[in-house]
Scaffold this active site. Sequence first.
Site, mmCIF file in Angstrom:
data_model
loop_
_atom_site.group_PDB
_atom_site.id
_atom_site.type_symbol
_atom_site.label_atom_id
_atom_site.label_comp_id
_atom_site.label_asym_id
_atom_site.label_seq_id
_atom_site.Cartn_x
_atom_site.Cartn_y
_atom_site.Cartn_z
ATOM 1 N N ASN A 152 0.796 -1.223 0.000
ATOM 2 C CA ASN A 152 0.000 0.000 0.000
ATOM 3 C C ASN A 152 0.829 1.273 0.000
ATOM 4 O O ASN A 152 0.332 2.342 -0.365
ATOM 5 C CB ASN A 152 -0.942 0.010 1.211
ATOM 6 C CG ASN A 152 -0.210 -0.216 2.515
ATOM 7 O OD1 ASN A 152 0.506 -1.203 2.670
ATOM 8 N ND2 ASN A 152 -0.383 0.690 3.469
ATOM 9 N N CYS A 326 -3.558 4.848 7.473
ATOM 10 C CA CYS A 326 -3.832 4.274 8.793
ATOM 11 C C CYS A 326 -2.787 4.669 9.830
ATOM 12 O O CYS A 326 -2.972 4.445 11.022
ATOM 13 C CB CYS A 326 -3.917 2.754 8.688
ATOM 14 S SG CYS A 326 -5.208 2.206 7.565
#
Length: 393
Positions: A152, A326
Site C-alpha cells: 500500500n 492508517c
Amino acid sequence: MKKLIYLDNAATTQVSEEVLSEMLPFFRQIYSNPSAVYSFAGESKKAVDHARKQAATLIGANTEEIYFTGGGSESDNWALKAVAEAYCSKGKHIITSKIEHHAILHTCEYLEKQGYEVTYLDVDEEGKILLEELKAAIRPDTILISIMAANNEIGTIEPIAEIGKIAHENGVLFHTDAVQAYGHIPINVDDMKIDMLSASGHKFNGPKGIGILYIRKGVKIRSFIHGGAQERSRRAGTSNVPGIVGFGKAAQIAGETMEERAAKETALRDHLMERVLAEVPYVKLNGHRTDRLPNNVNFCFRFIEGESLLILLDQLGVCASSGSACTSGSLDPSHVLLAIGLPHEIAHGSLRITLSEETTLEDIDFVADELKKFVGRLRGMSPLYEDFVKKQK
C-alpha cells in the site's frame, strides 16, 4: 476556490456515479432486510446475490466463496484469527512479511500473545519477499502464510502465484491482503492458489465500510461474528445492502475497465517518475521500478521532511500522503521504508502519490513543477543540506 488535485487514491477513492446510482434505491425504495421471508425482502436478497457474483467474477472465484465484511481490516482479522483457531491442532506457526498492513501485523502481535509464533520475512530493497527465505521458514507446524498482493505504500507487487504454489506444495494455507490490488491488477484465485483474499470497496471507487473475504471451499474457517445466520452463518449482522450493491457494481466496472485504466495510469506514473528523478537531485524512488501498481509513485527526498511537502502541496489543493492513511500523524517513519533498508533520516522524507483514471497529464506536470520548487525551498532552510553541498565541493 482552488482546483482540487486528488492524488491519494491509495487512501480512498471517489465513489463513481454509476456505483452511487446503483446504490441509491436501496436506501429508500428497496430498503427491505434480505434475511426476511416476505416477497419485498426478495428484492434486496436478489441484489446481494448479484453483487456477490460480481465480486467473485473479478477474481475467478465461486459465488459461494465470497463473504461480505465491514472492510479490509476486518477481513484480515477474520482470516488470521479464524485460521489460528481452526488449525491450532496442526500447529501454531504463521508466516508473514515485515511490510504488511498493520491490520495484519497487529493481528499477528495479538496472536503471539495467545501463544502463536510468527515469522516476519525480510524483503529486498525493492520490497519483494525472497522466495527462498519463505521456503526455509516453513515448518511442520506452519498453518498459514499471509503475504499482501501489492504494498500500500511503495506499490511493489509481490510474486503471489509463486507464493501460492510454495504454500500448497507444503500443505499450508495461503492468505493475501489484496486491498490495494483488487480491481487494479489481474488476480485469479485458482491460478495463484490463493485460499483466502481480503479486499475493500473504497479502494476502487466503491463505498467505504464494505469489504469481502474470499474463502476457498473446503477451508475450515469458523464464524467470526456470532449472532444471526447472515453470510452462511459465518458473519452475523444485518446485511449492508447499499454497500454490498456498491461493492459489486464497482467490482464489475473495475474488471471491465482495468486494462485501459492501468495503461493510462502507468503512462502518467512513469512520466512523473522520470521528471522527478531527472529534475530533482538526491531523490530515491521506493519500490520496484516496473513491477508495481499502475497508479503508485513513492519518493524519498533527502534533507527534508515529507510532512512539510504535504503541507505545501495542500496549500495548492494537491492531496498526497507520506505513507499509509492508517498511520498518518505518527512521528515514526514508515515501517515499510525501514524494511527496505532506508535509514530513518531518509525515510522521513517520503511522499506517496497515487493516481486515478481522473488524473490528467496537466495535473502531473503541475505537481512535478511545484515539487521542484518546494524541495529547493525546504532544502534552502536545511543546515544539513548546506553542509552536504559543501562537502560535495
